[in-house]
Design a protein around this motif. Structure first.
Motif, PDB file in Angstrom:
ATOM      1  N   PRO A   1      33.449   2.081   1.518  1.00  0.00           N
ATOM      2  CA  PRO A   1      32.589   1.808   0.793  1.00  0.00           C
ATOM      3  C   PRO A   1      30.974   1.936   1.086  1.00  0.00           C
ATOM      4  N   GLU A   2      30.689   1.929  -0.257  1.00  0.00           N
ATOM      5  CA  GLU A   2      28.792   1.692   0.148  1.00  0.00           C
ATOM      6  C   GLU A   2      28.074   0.971   0.832  1.00  0.00           C
ATOM      7  N   PRO A   3      27.358   0.394   1.082  1.00  0.00           N
ATOM      8  CA  PRO A   3      27.304  -1.354   0.944  1.00  0.00           C
ATOM      9  C   PRO A   3      26.435  -1.249   0.195  1.00  0.00           C
ATOM     10  N   ALA A   4      27.007  -2.717  -0.520  1.00  0.00           N
ATOM     11  CA  ALA A   4      25.957  -3.125  -1.645  1.00  0.00           C
ATOM     12  C   ALA A   4      24.159  -1.979  -0.860  1.00  0.00           C
ATOM     13  N   ARG A   5      23.750  -2.363  -2.691  1.00  0.00           N
ATOM     14  CA  ARG A   5      21.834  -2.389  -2.637  1.00  0.00           C
ATOM     15  C   ARG A   5      21.671  -3.978  -3.077  1.00  0.00           C
ATOM     16  N   PRO A   6      20.639  -4.081  -2.492  1.00  0.00           N
ATOM     17  CA  PRO A   6      20.082  -4.708  -3.257  1.00  0.00           C
ATOM     18  C   PRO A   6      19.043  -4.591  -4.208  1.00  0.00           C
ATOM     19  N   ALA A   7      19.169  -5.714  -5.040  1.00  0.00           N
ATOM     20  CA  ALA A   7      17.980  -5.284  -6.395  1.00  0.00           C
ATOM     21  C   ALA A   7      16.687  -5.152  -6.019  1.00  0.00           C
ATOM     22  N   GLU A   8      16.419  -3.639  -7.123  1.00  0.00           N
ATOM     23  CA  GLU A   8      14.813  -3.616  -6.406  1.00  0.00           C
ATOM     24  C   GLU A   8      13.737  -4.450  -7.103  1.00  0.00           C
ATOM     25  N   PRO A   9      12.789  -5.184  -6.629  1.00  0.00           N
ATOM     26  CA  PRO A   9      11.888  -6.524  -7.279  1.00  0.00           C
ATOM     27  C   PRO A   9      11.879  -5.840  -8.886  1.00  0.00           C
ATOM     28  N   ARG A  10      10.494  -6.005  -9.059  1.00  0.00           N
ATOM     29  CA  ARG A  10      10.411  -5.780 -10.559  1.00  0.00           C
ATOM     30  C   ARG A  10       9.417  -4.846 -10.539  1.00  0.00           C
ATOM     31  N   GLY A  11       8.141  -5.165  -9.057  1.00  0.00           N
ATOM     32  CA  GLY A  11       6.964  -4.551  -8.518  1.00  0.00           C
ATOM     33  C   GLY A  11       7.495  -3.537  -8.145  1.00  0.00           C
ATOM     34  N   SER A  12       8.144  -2.911  -7.394  1.00  0.00           N
ATOM     35  CA  SER A  12       8.748  -2.246  -6.214  1.00  0.00           C
ATOM     36  C   SER A  12       8.424  -0.749  -6.574  1.00  0.00           C
ATOM     37  N   ALA A  13       8.932  -0.564  -8.067  1.00  0.00           N
ATOM     38  CA  ALA A  13       8.976   1.018  -9.527  1.00  0.00           C
ATOM     39  C   ALA A  13       7.709   1.327  -9.235  1.00  0.00           C
ATOM     40  N   PRO A  14       6.751   3.107  -9.558  1.00  0.00           N
ATOM     41  CA  PRO A  14       5.756   2.799  -9.574  1.00  0.00           C
ATOM     42  C   PRO A  14       4.563   2.325 -10.800  1.00  0.00           C
ATOM     43  N   ARG A  15       3.818   1.889 -11.259  1.00  0.00           N
ATOM     44  CA  ARG A  15       3.453   0.889 -11.988  1.00  0.00           C
ATOM     45  C   ARG A  15       2.378   1.696 -12.544  1.00  0.00           C
ATOM     46  N   HIS A  16       1.534   2.048 -13.819  1.00  0.00           N
ATOM     47  CA  HIS A  16       0.825   2.507 -15.011  1.00  0.00           C
ATOM     48  C   HIS A  16      -0.471   1.663 -14.336  1.00  0.00           C
ATOM     49  N   THR A  17      -0.707  -0.221 -14.821  1.00  0.00           N
ATOM     50  CA  THR A  17      -1.574  -0.521 -14.344  1.00  0.00           C
ATOM     51  C   THR A  17      -2.101  -1.177 -12.960  1.00  0.00           C
ATOM     52  N   ALA A  18      -2.914  -0.775 -12.726  1.00  0.00           N
ATOM     53  CA  ALA A  18      -3.856  -1.249 -11.704  1.00  0.00           C
ATOM     54  C   ALA A  18      -3.732  -2.622 -11.096  1.00  0.00           C
ATOM     55  N   PRO A  19      -3.386  -2.956  -9.113  1.00  0.00           N
ATOM     56  CA  PRO A  19      -3.001  -3.789  -9.385  1.00  0.00           C
ATOM     57  C   PRO A  19      -4.208  -5.167  -8.853  1.00  0.00           C
ATOM     58  N   GLY A  20      -5.768  -4.682  -9.362  1.00  0.00           N
ATOM     59  CA  GLY A  20      -6.498  -5.348  -9.207  1.00  0.00           C
ATOM     60  C   GLY A  20      -7.604  -4.765 -10.499  1.00  0.00           C
ATOM     61  N   LEU A  21      -8.707  -5.645 -10.798  1.00  0.00           N
ATOM     62  CA  LEU A  21      -9.759  -4.711 -11.564  1.00  0.00           C
ATOM     63  C   LEU A  21     -10.796  -4.121 -10.745  1.00  0.00           C
ATOM     64  N   LEU A  22     -11.161  -4.547  -9.802  1.00  0.00           N
ATOM     65  CA  LEU A  22     -11.268  -3.447  -8.800  1.00  0.00           C
ATOM     66  C   LEU A  22     -10.664  -1.769  -9.090  1.00  0.00           C
TER      67      LEU A  22
ATOM     68  N   ALA B   1      -2.077  -8.010 -15.160  1.00  0.00           N
ATOM     69  CA  ALA B   1      -1.241  -7.600 -13.404  1.00  0.00           C
ATOM     70  C   ALA B   1      -0.507  -8.564 -13.129  1.00  0.00           C
ATOM     71  N   ARG B   2      -0.295  -9.943 -13.159  1.00  0.00           N
ATOM     72  CA  ARG B   2       0.533 -10.085 -13.027  1.00  0.00           C
ATOM     73  C   ARG B   2       2.238 -10.549 -13.966  1.00  0.00           C
ATOM     74  N   ALA B   3       1.623 -10.202 -15.602  1.00  0.00           N
ATOM     75  CA  ALA B   3       2.989 -10.099 -16.432  1.00  0.00           C
ATOM     76  C   ALA B   3       3.083  -8.508 -16.636  1.00  0.00           C
ATOM     77  N   THR B   4       2.500  -8.029 -15.975  1.00  0.00           N
ATOM     78  CA  THR B   4       3.210  -6.470 -16.201  1.00  0.00           C
ATOM     79  C   THR B   4       3.804  -5.942 -14.374  1.00  0.00           C
ATOM     80  N   GLY B   5       3.917  -7.673 -13.429  1.00  0.00           N
ATOM     81  CA  GLY B   5       5.246  -6.933 -12.703  1.00  0.00           C
ATOM     82  C   GLY B   5       4.247  -6.926 -11.007  1.00  0.00           C
ATOM     83  N   GLY B   6       2.940  -6.945 -11.456  1.00  0.00           N
ATOM     84  CA  GLY B   6       1.720  -6.821 -10.152  1.00  0.00           C
ATOM     85  C   GLY B   6       1.463  -8.018  -9.485  1.00  0.00           C
TER      86      GLY B   6
END
Length: 342
Positions: A21-42, A331-336
């Motif tokens: 059987p395939e090993p169970a994959r850990p759940a991806e953290p919310r912020g691992s997917a490509p994000r559209h919102t930049a992580p910081g103001l700069l 950024a925190r509310a959108t996963g940053g």
């Protein structure tokens, strides 16, 4: 019984060897997917307006350099009028003053239009990025999303238009004007410089207090928005918890008003103390024959020319602190990353 158990175990081992059987994959953290919102103001500012900031900075330099010309023209015109010289050069200076003022106004118009375009474009892109990130992940509730997209993105995106050109313009006005005045009369220039010295102390302290209240107000408004969306329609009116939150927003706003207008009061008082010092020192210098009346007029005009940029520079520092806090919350509310302290 033991034979059957042995047979079952052998069969199970054979199945495992044939089809592991395939090993169970850990759940991806919310912020691992490509994000559209930049992580910081700069990072957001750099991504959205790097090239535009260069053009706005060049316009800002042109504005603060051109702003010295009217002060010098005023000084020369007053000097000619006091000496009772030929009026024709005075009329020429007046015409040149009008042309200079019109050119300066045109540069400011171009700078303001450019800022407006860059800022509004950043608002549009930030709203689209927030919507994409919130819809793509198990993000905050709909009330928080609405608040971020419609309200919180507006001041953050608008700040992009002034993030570089504003401090460059206002600091350039202060430095160039003070240098010009120091060349005219060093002692009166020291009086002018003393006007802004106390503000270096009380402005940052009062601004930190404002930043803390702004961050707390944003959090309360988000909770109110989320509560309105999740609130059952059968409730006849606001709940006690909702009323407490409204009272909290009211108290925070009044605290912000208190610090903000107290800061303005102290800054205006410093300005008028500077005018009084220039009139005292300049009047004595004119009476002693050490300065011309036109020099005193130039200092009064120069101090007025510096007062507004200093206030605008203080407002920019206030905006950058508040905007950094607001963008950190977005950024925190959108996963940053977590919100930055103001």
């Amino acid at each position: 019984m033991s034979t059957r158990l042995h047979t079952d175990t052998a069969d199970l081992s054979r199945i495992r060897r044939q089809d592991p059987p395939e090993p169970a994959r850990p759940a991806e953290p919310r912020g691992s997917a490509p994000r559209h919102t930049a992580p910081g103001l700069l990072a957001f500012i750099w991504r959205e307006s790097a090239l535009a900031q260069v053009g706005l900075a060049l316009l800002a330099v042109a504005v603060f350099l051109a702003g010295l010309a009217p002060i010098e023209l005023q000084r020369r015109a007053v000097g000619l009028a006091v000496r009772g010289a030929d009026p024709h050069p005075l009329l020429g200076l007046a015409l040149l003053y009008v042309l200079t003022a019109a050119s300066l106004g045109g540069l400011k118009l171009a700078l303001n239009l450019g800022r407006g375009f860059v800022g509004e474009r950043a608002v549009r892109r930030l709203r689209a990025a927030i919507m994409a990130d919130v819809h793509a992940a198990s993000g905050p509730d709909r009330g928080v999303e609405i608040a971020m997209v419609l309200d919180e993105a507006e001041p953050v995106g608008s700040f992009v238009g002034i993030c570089l050109s504003e401090p460059l313009l206002q600091a350039g006005v202060l430095v160039s004007t003070l240098t010009y005045l120091a060349l005219l009369h060093p002692l009166m220039a020291l009086v002018t410089l003393a006007v802004f010295s106390p503000q270096i102390v009380f402005v940052p302290l009062m601004q930190r207090a404002i930043n803390r209240r702004v961050a707390a107000r944003v959090g309360l408004l988000r909770r109110i928005s989320g509560g309105l969306v999740e609130r059952p329609a059968a409730l006849p009116g606001p709940t006690p918890a909702e009323l407490d939150r409204l009272d909290g927003v009211f108290r925070l706003n009044m605290g912000i008003f208190g610090f903000k207008f107290s800061m303005n009061f102290l800054m205006n008082l410093s300005y008028h103390l500077g005018i009084a010092g220039i009139l005292a020192v300049g009047g004595y210098a004119v009476a002693a024959g050490e300065a011309e009346l036109g020099t005193v007029v130039a200092f009064v005009s120069g101090l007025a020319h510096m007062n507004d940029p200093w206030g605008d520079l203080v407002s920019w520092f206030r905006d950058v602190s508040v905007t950094r806090t607001k963008y950190g919350l977005i950024a925190r509310a959108t996963g940053g990353a977590p919100a930055l302290a103001g």
